[in-house]
Design a protein around this motif. Structure first.
Motif, PDB file in Angstrom:
ATOM      1  N   UNK A  42       7.593  55.575 -48.119  1.00  0.00           N
ATOM      2  CA  UNK A  42       7.083  55.258 -46.781  1.00  0.00           C
ATOM      3  C   UNK A  42       5.733  54.554 -46.842  1.00  0.00           C
ATOM      4  N   UNK A  43       4.902  54.940 -47.782  1.00  0.00           N
ATOM      5  CA  UNK A  43       3.614  54.272 -47.929  1.00  0.00           C
ATOM      6  C   UNK A  43       3.786  52.858 -48.470  1.00  0.00           C
ATOM      7  N   UNK A  44       4.731  52.689 -49.400  1.00  0.00           N
ATOM      8  CA  UNK A  44       4.940  51.380 -50.018  1.00  0.00           C
ATOM      9  C   UNK A  44       5.392  50.348 -49.000  1.00  0.00           C
ATOM     10  N   UNK A  45       6.284  50.742 -48.117  1.00  0.00           N
ATOM     11  CA  UNK A  45       6.821  49.787 -47.146  1.00  0.00           C
ATOM     12  C   UNK A  45       5.782  49.358 -46.115  1.00  0.00           C
ATOM     13  N   UNK A  46       4.669  50.066 -46.054  1.00  0.00           N
ATOM     14  CA  UNK A  46       3.588  49.707 -45.142  1.00  0.00           C
ATOM     15  C   UNK A  46       2.471  48.926 -45.845  1.00  0.00           C
ATOM     16  N   UNK A  47       2.673  48.594 -47.114  1.00  0.00           N
ATOM     17  CA  UNK A  47       1.607  47.931 -47.870  1.00  0.00           C
ATOM     18  C   UNK A  47       1.233  46.604 -47.201  1.00  0.00           C
ATOM     19  N   UNK A  48      -0.044  46.314 -47.109  1.00  0.00           N
ATOM     20  CA  UNK A  48      -0.480  45.111 -46.381  1.00  0.00           C
ATOM     21  C   UNK A  48      -0.037  43.796 -47.006  1.00  0.00           C
ATOM     22  N   UNK A  49       0.362  43.800 -48.264  1.00  0.00           N
ATOM     23  CA  UNK A  49       0.794  42.545 -48.891  1.00  0.00           C
ATOM     24  C   UNK A  49       2.069  42.017 -48.255  1.00  0.00           C
ATOM     25  N   UNK A  50       2.896  42.908 -47.694  1.00  0.00           N
ATOM     26  CA  UNK A  50       4.172  42.501 -47.123  1.00  0.00           C
ATOM     27  C   UNK A  50       5.232  42.201 -48.165  1.00  0.00           C
ATOM     28  N   UNK A  51       4.914  42.414 -49.436  1.00  0.00           N
ATOM     29  CA  UNK A  51       5.862  42.111 -50.507  1.00  0.00           C
ATOM     30  C   UNK A  51       6.469  43.361 -51.140  1.00  0.00           C
ATOM     31  N   UNK A  52       6.200  44.515 -50.578  1.00  0.00           N
ATOM     32  CA  UNK A  52       6.667  45.757 -51.193  1.00  0.00           C
ATOM     33  C   UNK A  52       7.718  46.404 -50.297  1.00  0.00           C
ATOM     34  N   UNK A  53       8.873  46.682 -50.866  1.00  0.00           N
ATOM     35  CA  UNK A  53       9.917  47.443 -50.179  1.00  0.00           C
ATOM     36  C   UNK A  53      10.340  48.584 -51.096  1.00  0.00           C
ATOM     37  N   UNK A  54      11.471  49.228 -50.811  1.00  0.00           N
ATOM     38  CA  UNK A  54      11.778  50.444 -51.563  1.00  0.00           C
ATOM     39  C   UNK A  54      13.270  50.717 -51.607  1.00  0.00           C
ATOM     40  N   UNK A  55      13.650  51.582 -52.528  1.00  0.00           N
ATOM     41  CA  UNK A  55      14.974  52.184 -52.541  1.00  0.00           C
ATOM     42  C   UNK A  55      14.825  53.632 -52.974  1.00  0.00           C
ATOM     43  N   UNK A  56      15.810  54.443 -52.629  1.00  0.00           N
ATOM     44  CA  UNK A  56      15.799  55.857 -52.974  1.00  0.00           C
ATOM     45  C   UNK A  56      16.434  56.024 -54.351  1.00  0.00           C
TER      46      UNK A  56
END
Length: 508
Positions: free
Chosen positions: A208-222
């Motif tokens: 959840x923190x990663x997807x809010x990163x200000x760079x806009x280049x970070x997403x996630x998977x479980x």
């Protein structure tokens, strides 16, 4: 590559600072562009074309761009290719296994290195930062613009990835148990469900923190780590969280002979059958590595139909050929899977983190294993490394060069000796030149590799940190090995070392 405008680049600036989001850049007169033809759903060559992007988005691909541009770069002598999408990597530890795991596995544990070698090598958590940065520099230089990082959660992880300028998918691994061997020929499991719950909560927080990163280049998977270290409820809850966030879930499955028979022993089902029985096998699941299905020659279990079950489920496969080829193992095969409609992506599970090498090896091992050159074509592997990976990550704006897609691409030097003769440029890149001909790499419209040099990583400092971390870890190998062996006893060097050699004979 020459800029025709007076735009200057400061290598100390961040990727975001180097490319203002309103700037339009035109790369003109490229020898070739590997462009995406949406009508045919495939890559095509466009010769003598322009590649134009505004900020982080491509606005034109092809000849004859007549719009305005803030900067024009002479693309003559280069080929533009889409950025590679890496769907499976472990940069937090794998670079430290160099010199140790290239040719060793457990003879009595299916030739795998999972159970006896990897738990005693690797790195301590505090040394994962330099290792990650070394891996990122290698990935960027080989044209990877998106990395799926399957690592343990740690402080500074997401910021480290963002600082490199790469597009990253964080997949914090979590599990309820771990494997070990007490004798080198049996695998046992230690379970700690409370620790698993804690890891689960930490992973969701990281996601959840990663997807809010200000760079806009970070997403996630479980990422429930492995099929044999996570129980049914854990998998189901992980899938619920992935669906709630509309992100994929990836687990290691069908990666070892031992694992296959462990699941049959526990459940009377193959790994694929068990994932299906608990409701997890489906379009939301990415299986790394998906090798040992019931009909694999090293398994030969004629009591299941894993391939058909996998094909019909919509699940995807992350294919990482190098790490398994080292142990005499191979997917059967990338061509077979893709021809059947199974989505396959490419990953760099191990060192070196060189995506072009993985693409080439994916082709070669498939052809050798099947005795059929059609089961591992360049198109199979190149598309797995681009649009296949993008599909797995649910990012149709990645892995292709077309208007509306992200400006993630590489420029290949067509004059490089290993590219010549360039009768078929993608083949020249994959089979001859490899990353040596990749000169410039852009992610999100910002240049991160210039003239073969990574602009965003202090490679020398990261490498020194990696060396120190490996040395520290190797000193304590006997404390973790079941037989108390040293690193050199577990993985003997290619040659022994002598203090002196016999005196040479005098020349007469």
């Amino acid at each position: 590559m020459r800029e025709k405008s007076e735009v200057k680049s400061d290598e100390s600036e961040s990727p975001e600072e180097r490319t203002p989001m309103t700037k339009t850049t035109k790369i003109s007169d490229l020898d070739h562009v590997v462009a995406w033809d949406e009508s045919e759903r495939r890559h095509v060559y466009v010769d003598g074309g322009d590649l134009v992007f505004k900020g982080n988005e491509i606005v034109h691909v092809g000849p004859g761009y007549t719009g305005t541009a803030d900067a024009t770069i002479d693309g003559k002598g280069f080929m533009a290719i889409p950025g590679f999408v890496n769907v499976h990597s472990h940069p937090f530890s794998e670079p430290a296994n160099k010199g140790l795991t290239e040719e060793y596995g457990s003879d009595k544990l299916g030739q795998s290195s999972l159970y006896e070698y990897l738990p005693v090598f690797g790195l301590d958590a505090e040394d994962a930062g330099p290792s990650t940065m070394v891996a990122m520099s290698e990935l960027l230089k080989s044209g990877v613009t998106t990395i799926s990082d399957l690592s343990m959660s740690r402080d500074g992880w997401v910021d480290d990835l963002a600082a490199t300028g790469i597009r990253a998918v964080v997949c914090p691994m979590m599990r309820q148990g771990y494997w070990y061997t007490k004798n080198g020929h049996t695998v046992e499991y230690a379970w700690d469900e409370k620790a698993g719950e804690k890891a689960f909560a930490a992973a969701m927080k990281t996601i959840d923190e990663a997807t809010k990163h200000p760079s806009g280049r970070i997403s996630a998977m479980v990422g429930p780590s492995q099929i044999d270290t996570c129980k049914e409820g854990y998998f189901r809850e992980a899938l619920q969280e992935a669906k709630r966030r509309n992100i994929p879930m990836q687990t290691h499955a069908c990666q070892a002979v031992v694992e296959f028979y462990e699941m049959v022993h526990r459940h009377g089902k193959t790994p694929i059958e068990w994932l299906d029985s608990i409701g997890v096998l489906g379009p939301d699941l990415v299986i790394g590595h998906g090798i040992f299905l019931s009909d694999h020659p090293q398994i030969h279990y004629p009591h299941a139909n894993d391939f058909e079950l996998l094909r019909d489920s919509g699940a995807s496969v992350a294919h990482c050929p190098t790490v398994f080829a080292r142990r005499g193992m191979v997917l059967n095969s990338i061509g077979r899977y893709m021809n059947a409609g199974i989505t396959v992506g490419i990953g760099t599970d191990t060192f070196p983190h060189n995506m072009v090498d993985e693409i080439r090896l994916a082709c070669y091992v498939a052809r050798v294993f099947t005795s059929n050159y059609k089961m591992g074509t360049t198109r199979h592997a190149f598309e797995a490394a681009t649009v296949g990976g993008a599909k797995i990550l649910r990012r149709p704006d990645l892995g292709r060069l077309a208007p509306g897609c992200k400006a993630d691409f590489s420029l290949v030097d067509m004059s490089h000796p290993y590219m010549q003769p360039a009768h078929e440029p993608v083949r020249s890149l994959i089979y001859s030149a490899s990353e040596r001909a990749i000169r410039h790499v852009y992610v999100d419209g910002a240049q991160v590799v210039k003239d073969g040099k990574v602009l965003t990583v202090d490679v020398d400092a990261a490498t020194q940190g990696l060396i120190e971390g490996q040395r520290k870890r190797l000193k304590t190998v006997p404390q973790r090995d079941w037989a108390g062996r040293t690193a050199d006893q577990l993985a003997p060097p290619v040659y022994g070392t002598k203090d002196r050699l016999p005196q040479s004979r005098p020349v007469t």
